[in-house]
Write a protein that holds these residues in place. Structure first.
Motif, mmCIF file in Angstrom:
data_model
loop_
_atom_site.group_PDB
_atom_site.id
_atom_site.type_symbol
_atom_site.label_atom_id
_atom_site.label_comp_id
_atom_site.label_asym_id
_atom_site.label_seq_id
_atom_site.Cartn_x
_atom_site.Cartn_y
_atom_site.Cartn_z
ATOM 1 N N ALA A 18 41.359 15.102 -6.346
ATOM 2 C CA ALA A 18 40.584 14.798 -7.557
ATOM 3 C C ALA A 18 39.572 13.685 -7.320
ATOM 4 C CB ALA A 18 41.514 14.409 -8.696
ATOM 5 N N LEU A 19 39.926 12.704 -6.506
ATOM 6 C CA LEU A 19 39.065 11.525 -6.381
ATOM 7 C C LEU A 19 38.364 11.436 -5.031
ATOM 8 C CD1 LEU A 19 41.496 8.943 -8.037
ATOM 9 C CD2 LEU A 19 39.595 10.145 -9.114
ATOM 10 N N ASP A 42 37.447 11.518 -14.680
ATOM 11 C CA ASP A 42 38.452 11.867 -13.671
ATOM 12 C C ASP A 42 39.847 11.998 -14.276
ATOM 13 O OD1 ASP A 42 36.753 11.924 -11.379
ATOM 14 O OD2 ASP A 42 36.676 9.745 -11.431
ATOM 15 N N ASP A 45 40.384 15.510 -15.213
ATOM 16 C CA ASP A 45 40.586 16.305 -13.998
ATOM 17 C C ASP A 45 41.990 16.077 -13.434
ATOM 18 O OD1 ASP A 45 40.044 17.902 -11.789
ATOM 19 O OD2 ASP A 45 39.049 16.306 -10.672
ATOM 20 N N LYS B 72 32.398 17.293 -14.137
ATOM 21 C CA LYS B 72 32.648 16.789 -12.795
ATOM 22 C C LYS B 72 32.556 17.926 -11.782
ATOM 23 C CE LYS B 72 36.360 14.672 -10.251
ATOM 24 N NZ LYS B 72 37.702 14.102 -10.262
ATOM 25 N N PRO B 74 34.177 18.385 -8.383
ATOM 26 C CA PRO B 74 35.047 17.837 -7.339
ATOM 27 C C PRO B 74 34.681 18.338 -5.942
ATOM 28 C CG PRO B 74 36.345 18.780 -9.133
ATOM 29 C CD PRO B 74 34.939 19.221 -9.332
ATOM 30 N N VAL B 103 38.329 24.676 -15.708
ATOM 31 C CA VAL B 103 37.901 24.563 -14.313
ATOM 32 C C VAL B 103 37.468 25.935 -13.812
ATOM 33 C CG1 VAL B 103 38.583 23.835 -11.996
ATOM 34 C CG2 VAL B 103 39.653 22.764 -13.974
ATOM 35 N N VAL B 121 34.465 21.182 -13.019
ATOM 36 C CA VAL B 121 35.325 20.844 -14.158
ATOM 37 C C VAL B 121 34.454 20.663 -15.399
ATOM 38 C CG1 VAL B 121 36.961 19.163 -15.113
ATOM 39 C CG2 VAL B 121 36.980 19.672 -12.656
#
Lengths: 131, 165
Positions: A18-19, A42, A45, B72, B74, B103, B121
């Motif tokens: 994720a990060l 995040d 997520d 996001k 990823p 997602v 996401v």
């Protein structure tokens, strides 16, 4: 039932994905924001991935309480969380280390509550059916 | 400039997957700056096309009740580029759709050549006290959802790709 180590290993994998951090950065004490560079989006997520990797449901705000958790005026004064506020956080986040936070309960320090260990503790409870 | 980076859907299987095309053309102004003498579709816009394909796939699962925003990315890899005359095909697969967002996994191909792939996401914009979000500011208003007419040909007849699967 999964052991703490097994949960930790899976959480580590989740956070690496994720990060985009390195595995050795993900220590139990690491804070998501301060050490691992997580941003607000995040958290969404991370919740998604944990749900998938652990086959559980995490209701919104349960793992990472949102800003409105301390919306009541009696809970925060001059940027510091009041004893009532701490009590409220203990209730909402039994998985977090509130004792450490209570020593310097500035609102700006709140993100320090979100550590890798906190996630592991949350999952332990959840997987034991106590969440 | 219209912020629509897919031209047409080829496939749309609700809650599962979708495929859309983007024809790259020299009529697009930005290609003359990106780059002078070497026009290629900017990677960011390939990403946007994949996000629009996946975002509509997600939004449709709740009948567009939620405002879907790109939250996001990823994972994103580029393996090549697309030039004027190329047809990019974006394939999105819905991995997760839920109350807070979703997602998707997406690829971009020109023919058999993989140009990019991504994991994206999306978040659903929280509803605030009954206020509705001004959809004008968002990429797709309901009026433009004609883009959903899968594979529709110029004469209005469904194209070959529109055959039910």
């Amino acid at each position: 039932m999964a052991t703490t180590d097994e949960i930790f290993a899976k959480v580590k994998e989740t956070l690496v994905d994720a990060l985009g951090v390195d595995e050795d950065e993900v220590t139990p004490e690491a804070s998501l924001v301060g050490d691992l560079g997580a941003e607000s989006i995040d958290f969404l997520d991370i919740s998604f991935r944990l749900e998938k990797n652990f086959a559980i449901k995490i209701p919104r705000g349960e793992l990472f309480p949102e800003r409105d958790a301390l919306a009541d005026k009696s809970l925060v004064q001059d940027g510091v969380v009041t004893p009532e506020g701490i009590a409220e956080l203990r209730k909402r986040m039994p998985h977090a280390d509130l004792d450490h936070f209570a020593a310097d309960p500035k609102v700006e320090n709140m993100s320090d509550l979100f550590t890798v260990k906190m996630i592991v503790k949350f999952l332990e409870k959840k997987l034991a059916g106590g969440g | 400039m219209r912020w629509i980076w897919i031209d047409r859907f080829l496939e749309f299987e609700s809650g599962s997957h979708a495929k859309a095309v983007k024809n790259v053309t020299l009529a697009e102004d930005h290609l003359h700056d990106h780059f002078p003498g070497f026009p290629v579709m900017p990677g960011s816009l390939i990403m946007e096309g994949m996000a629009q394909t996946g975002g509509l796939l997600l939004g449709e699962t709740s009948q567009f009740e939620h405002v879907v925003i790109l939250a996001k990315i990823p994972k994103l890899n580029f393996y090549g580029w697309a030039c004027p005359g190329d047809t990019l095909v974006y394939s999105a697969k819905l991995l997760d759709a839920r109350e807070d967002g979703g997602v998707v996994e997406c690829t971009a191909h020109v023919g058999d050549r993989l140009v990019a792939d991504a994991e994206i996401v999306f978040a659903h914009l929280p509803k605030t006290g009954g206020e509705t979000v001004d959809q004008k500011n968002f990429v797709f208003t309901m009026k433009l959802l004609g883009v959903f007419d899968v594979g529709r040909a110029g004469d209005g007849a469904p194209g070959a790709a529109a055959a039910p699967t």
